[in-house]
Design a protein around this motif. Structure first.
Motif, PDB file in Angstrom:
ATOM      1  N   TYR A  85       0.846  -1.211   0.000  1.00  0.00           N
ATOM      2  CA  TYR A  85       0.000   0.000   0.000  1.00  0.00           C
ATOM      3  C   TYR A  85       0.876   1.253   0.000  1.00  0.00           C
ATOM      4  CZ  TYR A  85      -3.206   3.685   1.102  1.00  0.00           C
ATOM      5  OH  TYR A  85      -3.918   4.855   1.034  1.00  0.00           O
ATOM      6  N   PHE A  86       1.950   1.252   0.810  1.00  0.00           N
ATOM      7  CA  PHE A  86       2.844   2.412   0.843  1.00  0.00           C
ATOM      8  C   PHE A  86       3.438   2.684  -0.540  1.00  0.00           C
ATOM      9  CE2 PHE A  86       3.915   1.259   5.524  1.00  0.00           C
ATOM     10  CZ  PHE A  86       2.731   1.858   5.948  1.00  0.00           C
ATOM     11  N   GLU A  87       3.748   1.615  -1.264  1.00  0.00           N
ATOM     12  CA  GLU A  87       4.334   1.760  -2.597  1.00  0.00           C
ATOM     13  C   GLU A  87       3.351   2.382  -3.584  1.00  0.00           C
ATOM     14  OE1 GLU A  87       5.423  -2.215  -3.538  1.00  0.00           O
ATOM     15  OE2 GLU A  87       7.309  -2.176  -2.427  1.00  0.00           O
ATOM     16  N   LYS A  88       2.083   2.022  -3.428  1.00  0.00           N
ATOM     17  CA  LYS A  88       1.059   2.536  -4.330  1.00  0.00           C
ATOM     18  C   LYS A  88      -0.189   2.914  -3.538  1.00  0.00           C
ATOM     19  CE  LYS A  88      -1.065   1.608  -8.817  1.00  0.00           C
ATOM     20  NZ  LYS A  88      -1.290   0.597  -9.888  1.00  0.00           N
ATOM     21  N   PRO A  89      -0.167   4.067  -2.867  1.00  0.00           N
ATOM     22  CA  PRO A  89      -1.289   4.461  -2.004  1.00  0.00           C
ATOM     23  C   PRO A  89      -2.518   4.879  -2.806  1.00  0.00           C
ATOM     24  CG  PRO A  89       0.344   6.200  -2.073  1.00  0.00           C
ATOM     25  CD  PRO A  89       0.930   5.042  -2.823  1.00  0.00           C
ATOM     26  N   ASN A  90      -3.665   4.793  -2.179  1.00  0.00           N
ATOM     27  CA  ASN A  90      -4.934   5.231  -2.767  1.00  0.00           C
ATOM     28  C   ASN A  90      -4.866   6.740  -3.005  1.00  0.00           C
ATOM     29  OD1 ASN A  90      -7.571   5.930  -3.353  1.00  0.00           O
ATOM     30  ND2 ASN A  90      -8.472   4.709  -1.720  1.00  0.00           N
ATOM     31  N   PRO A  91      -5.034   7.215  -4.221  1.00  0.00           N
ATOM     32  CA  PRO A  91      -4.930   8.658  -4.500  1.00  0.00           C
ATOM     33  C   PRO A  91      -6.027   9.491  -3.837  1.00  0.00           C
ATOM     34  CG  PRO A  91      -5.721   7.474  -6.438  1.00  0.00           C
ATOM     35  CD  PRO A  91      -5.302   6.437  -5.456  1.00  0.00           C
ATOM     36  N   ASP A  92      -7.114   8.827  -3.392  1.00  0.00           N
ATOM     37  CA  ASP A  92      -8.206   9.550  -2.728  1.00  0.00           C
ATOM     38  C   ASP A  92      -7.990   9.676  -1.220  1.00  0.00           C
ATOM     39  OD1 ASP A  92      -9.686   9.889  -5.085  1.00  0.00           O
ATOM     40  OD2 ASP A  92     -10.521   7.863  -4.900  1.00  0.00           O
ATOM     41  N   VAL A  93      -6.900   9.086  -0.721  1.00  0.00           N
ATOM     42  CA  VAL A  93      -6.673   9.052   0.726  1.00  0.00           C
ATOM     43  C   VAL A  93      -5.347   9.725   1.090  1.00  0.00           C
ATOM     44  CG1 VAL A  93      -6.287   7.554   2.725  1.00  0.00           C
ATOM     45  CG2 VAL A  93      -8.028   6.942   1.035  1.00  0.00           C
ATOM     46  N   ILE A  94      -5.422  10.564   2.120  1.00  0.00           N
ATOM     47  CA  ILE A  94      -4.201  11.122   2.711  1.00  0.00           C
ATOM     48  C   ILE A  94      -3.978  10.381   4.019  1.00  0.00           C
ATOM     49  CG2 ILE A  94      -3.122  13.149   3.753  1.00  0.00           C
ATOM     50  CD1 ILE A  94      -4.923  14.806   1.799  1.00  0.00           C
ATOM     51  N   LEU A  95      -2.869   9.690   4.128  1.00  0.00           N
ATOM     52  CA  LEU A  95      -2.546   8.914   5.319  1.00  0.00           C
ATOM     53  C   LEU A  95      -1.578   9.707   6.190  1.00  0.00           C
ATOM     54  CD1 LEU A  95      -2.402   6.381   7.096  1.00  0.00           C
ATOM     55  CD2 LEU A  95      -0.701   5.457   5.501  1.00  0.00           C
ATOM     56  N   ILE A  96      -1.961   9.888   7.475  1.00  0.00           N
ATOM     57  CA  ILE A  96      -1.091  10.574   8.438  1.00  0.00           C
ATOM     58  C   ILE A  96      -0.770   9.596   9.562  1.00  0.00           C
ATOM     59  CG2 ILE A  96      -0.888  12.469  10.081  1.00  0.00           C
ATOM     60  CD1 ILE A  96      -2.777  14.098   8.330  1.00  0.00           C
ATOM     61  N   ILE A  97       0.504   9.385   9.795  1.00  0.00           N
ATOM     62  CA  ILE A  97       0.962   8.441  10.811  1.00  0.00           C
ATOM     63  C   ILE A  97       1.604   9.229  11.954  1.00  0.00           C
ATOM     64  CG2 ILE A  97       2.502   6.497  11.296  1.00  0.00           C
ATOM     65  CD1 ILE A  97       2.300   5.853   8.240  1.00  0.00           C
ATOM     66  N   ALA A  98       1.168   8.946  13.188  1.00  0.00           N
ATOM     67  CA  ALA A  98       1.697   9.630  14.368  1.00  0.00           C
ATOM     68  C   ALA A  98       2.470   8.641  15.236  1.00  0.00           C
ATOM     69  CB  ALA A  98       0.559  10.247  15.173  1.00  0.00           C
ATOM     70  N   VAL A  99       3.733   8.951  15.511  1.00  0.00           N
ATOM     71  CA  VAL A  99       4.546   8.071  16.372  1.00  0.00           C
ATOM     72  C   VAL A  99       5.366   8.918  17.350  1.00  0.00           C
ATOM     73  CG1 VAL A  99       4.740   6.148  14.738  1.00  0.00           C
ATOM     74  CG2 VAL A  99       6.404   8.015  14.653  1.00  0.00           C
ATOM     75  N   ALA A 100       5.656   8.340  18.505  1.00  0.00           N
ATOM     76  CA  ALA A 100       6.520   9.030  19.460  1.00  0.00           C
ATOM     77  C   ALA A 100       7.960   9.014  18.961  1.00  0.00           C
ATOM     78  CB  ALA A 100       6.416   8.369  20.832  1.00  0.00           C
ATOM     79  N   GLN A 101       8.367   7.861  18.402  1.00  0.00           N
ATOM     80  CA  GLN A 101       9.726   7.716  17.882  1.00  0.00           C
ATOM     81  C   GLN A 101       9.684   6.989  16.539  1.00  0.00           C
ATOM     82  OE1 GLN A 101      11.644   5.622  21.128  1.00  0.00           O
ATOM     83  NE2 GLN A 101      12.536   7.530  21.898  1.00  0.00           N
TER      84      GLN A 101
END
Length: 315
Positions: free
Chosen positions: A85-101
């Motif tokens: 999925y990371f290689e070819k993400p859905n163009p209709d979706v903005i993915l935001i990932i939150a991590v401490a580290q």
């Protein structure tokens, strides 16, 4: 496609969330199309399916994911599905990932994120920047806050931004008509917890600020705190300061002391500051006298409230 996947990392949870909320606003997305997941609570398959699904009314969809490191506990097939999925993400979706580290780039998942995500470190805030940040936080809602109120709010929340945010809602509701937050409002609405009260009481005691010491003590008694519990907590704080002085003598830095005591950076800042301003011998003297008072109370020689009150008045 970096613009479809964003990764923000910061150990300060409030600032991390604040940055992400500001980022989401930039996309001007309908609230129905903003979905938040936590991999500690939600199955990874469900999240991945949502990422691949077209949003309502064919509009842009924002998906925020927390604890993505949990994916590393999944089997290889699941991890590879996410990497695909990371290689070819859905163009209709903005993915935001939150991590401490950040995940290490030596892991398969970490390497994929380094390759396909736009990564940004959310800078933690210097203590001197806290007042302006709080003023701007209220200003966004057309409220003003006095300097004295800012100082009182920081003192009573122990620089905990999550707690500041919660208390801000109460303060704005209270000042709905005037749109001005005063020190009086903060003192009235934002209560210290026992640990914070004892911290302030101990500091006042050691700096010989008798008025403040007694004021905090009476306030605690009025809230039905047991004087013996107050005494034991003061002893704990004195021991903590003695321990801190020994760590400082060994060359420990503020961040190392925070890690040693498992406390927040803001709390460690004041602990180091207070420890360096008081004499070790004075701390030992207080500890001996408080231990004797504890014995006298438990053996029935003196009433616990009267005994502690007399000690605080005479210290």
């Amino acid at each position: 496609m970096a613009e479809a996947i964003y990764l923000y990392h910061c150990t300060n949870e409030f600032l991390l969330n604040h940055t992400i909320e500001d980022k989401i606003k930039e996309f001007n997305v309908d609230p129905f199309n903003i979905i938040k997941y936590d991999l500690l609570e939600n199955p990874s398959d469900d999240i991945l399916e949502d990422l691949q699904t077209v949003s309502f009314f064919a509009e842009t969809k924002v998906i925020v994911i927390r604890n993505i490191e949990e994916l590393e506990k999944e089997d290889e097939y699941v991890i590879n599905s996410w990497i695909s999925y990371f290689e070819k993400p859905n163009p209709d979706v903005i993915l935001i990932i939150a991590v401490a580290q950040l995940l290490p780039d030596t892991s398969v998942l970490g390497a994929a994120l380094f390759k396909y995500a736009f990564i940004e470190k959310v800078k933690d805030m210097d203590k001197k920047d806290y007042p302006d940040f709080i003023k701007n936080m209220f200003k966004k809602y057309q409220y003003s806050i006095t300097d004295d109120a800012v100082d009182a709010l920081l003192e009573r929340t122990n620089l905990d931004f999550n707690l500041i945010n919660q208390e801000a809602e109460k303060l704005m509701l209270f000042a709905y008509d005037t749109k001005e937050i005063t020190e009086k409002a903060v003192v009235l609405l934002v209560s210290r917890n026992l640990e914070e009260n004892i911290f302030e009481l101990t500091n006042a005691l050691l700096s010989k600020n008798q008025t403040k010491t007694i004021e905090i003590f009476y306030d605690l008694v009025a809230r039905n705190e047991d004087p013996l519990r107050i005494l034991n907590n003061i002893v704990g704080k004195v021991r903590e300061l003695m321990h801190t002085k020994l760590l400082i003598d060994k060359g420990y830095r503020q961040d190392q002391i925070a890690e040693h005591f498992h406390i927040k950076s803001g709390r460690a800042y004041y602990l180091v500051k207070n420890a360096t301003s008081v004499n070790f011998q004075a701390l030992e003297n207080h500890l001996k006298k408080l231990s004797k008072l504890d014995y006298d109370i438990k053996s029935g020689k003196i009433d616990k409230k009267l005994g502690l009150e007399l000690y605080l008045l005479g210290a």
